[in-house]
Design a protein around this motif. Sequence first.
Motif, PDB file in Angstrom:
ATOM      1  N   VAL A 141      -2.545   0.252  -4.410  1.00  0.00           N
ATOM      2  CA  VAL A 141      -2.935  -0.783  -3.935  1.00  0.00           C
ATOM      3  C   VAL A 141      -2.041  -1.661  -4.752  1.00  0.00           C
ATOM      4  O   VAL A 141      -2.892  -2.251  -5.838  1.00  0.00           O
TER       5      VAL A 141
ATOM      6  N   LYS B  60       0.592   5.912  -1.501  1.00  0.00           N
ATOM      7  CA  LYS B  60      -0.421   7.447  -1.289  1.00  0.00           C
ATOM      8  C   LYS B  60       0.427   7.983  -1.971  1.00  0.00           C
ATOM      9  O   LYS B  60       1.793   7.871  -2.128  1.00  0.00           O
TER      10      LYS B  60
ATOM     11  N   ILE C  63       1.120  -1.320  -0.255  1.00  0.00           N
ATOM     12  CA  ILE C  63       0.023   0.045   0.094  1.00  0.00           C
ATOM     13  C   ILE C  63       1.009   1.154   0.092  1.00  0.00           C
ATOM     14  O   ILE C  63       1.848   1.228   0.897  1.00  0.00           O
TER      15      ILE C  63
ATOM     16  N   LYS D 210      -4.140   9.942  -3.061  1.00  0.00           N
ATOM     17  CA  LYS D 210      -5.434   8.727  -3.214  1.00  0.00           C
ATOM     18  C   LYS D 210      -4.176   7.547  -2.975  1.00  0.00           C
ATOM     19  O   LYS D 210      -2.610   7.759  -3.031  1.00  0.00           O
ATOM     20  N   TYR D 211      -4.970   6.832  -2.866  1.00  0.00           N
ATOM     21  CA  TYR D 211      -4.100   4.596  -2.663  1.00  0.00           C
ATOM     22  C   TYR D 211      -3.859   4.090  -3.699  1.00  0.00           C
ATOM     23  O   TYR D 211      -4.489   4.312  -4.634  1.00  0.00           O
TER      24      TYR D 211
END
Length: 415
Positions: free
Chosen positions: A407, A109, A107, A404-405
């Motif tokens: 992943v 950002k 994860i 925003k993430y």
Amino acid sequence: MSLITNLSKQAAKAAKVLALLTTEQKNQVLQAMANALRAETDHILSANQEDLANAKQNDLSPAMIDRLTLTPARIEDMAQGIETIVSLDDPVGKMRSMGTRPNGIEINKMRIPLGVVCMIYEARPNVTADAGALCFKSGNGVILRGGKEALASSMAIAKVMHKILVEFNLPEALITVVPDPDRGLMMELMQQKEYIDLIIPRGGEGLINFVTENSTVPVIQHFKGVCHLYVDKDADLNVAEALLLNGKTQRTGVCNALEGLVVHKDIADKFLNQVAPILRAANVKVNACKRAAEYFDDVTVLNDDEFGEEYLALEIAIRVVDDFAGAIDHIDQFGSHHTEVICTKNQETATLFQRSVDASVVMVNASSRFSDGGQLGLGAEIGIATTKLHAYGPMGLESLTTEKYLVNGTGQVRD
């Protein structure tokens, strides 16, 4: 399609183009804009004279006229502000790791532009250059709706910036100026939630309230600047005098000027006797509590509930307090979450003040006039947020982005 909807739609479309530019490309454009502002100084000043003539005819306040006035030095400041933005790190695309989950999912950002920012402002033509450059570097389209009193100046500045955009084959809609100050168009602008991501109003409290109450788009709020200097019992009184004079008299019609002076009772007699003749010589009108009033001639005595005015003039409110807690209570009640200053040689008191005071900028032994994006190293500022979502204080490049993430997995599925 209405004028406003079309402008908003075009700005949103242009922002997609901007997202594809590298930092180097954005900096090239911005440097060219700074150079062009210098080259077009005479043209911009000519437009500003038109605005100033109308302002005087319409009896605008001295504070409004000060904000409206452009000079060669102020245009140079705009150009230098853009060059400072060129020198700053580009926040767009910056990554930070949030770690790896037990199931192996990684994860991160990443910083991204907000999209389209709308500025609604009054007599501040410099906002056209400042906001245009900040939004450009941070990857956002911007729609600028200035007041009628600054329209000629704003259009002249925008014309210079548009010329550079065209030279670099970029859409002029990246920096859009609403050409008509009609209030009905402003109402329509505040309803463009499909295309506009954030509205930042800059002006008087009435404008901020109007935008906040009528907008369907999120609003950054800055209601007023009621900034205080607290002179502690352990203050260097010569330093305190310098902070008071600079904060109150260097430029009065701005939101980071001092509007209140709070003095610890232990040094009140010495300090107020010291500054009374200096304030009188500077033509500063004094409003004071009963304890402070005895040190001044032609003073207006204030009741306990009459502090907290934003004068934007050579005028100040002065109060003597019994202790540090009294100073904090006064600031809590009458401050505007903008900027608060303490003058003290006691580091423990200074630290406690900075932790206790709820303001976007809290200073120790420094003038309130440094509460400014340019002075704090942000380049120009697009506004000052005195509410806490999503920014607090002077807003520079990073405040015009969000995260925003990202992943990354290898085929994991949730049980």
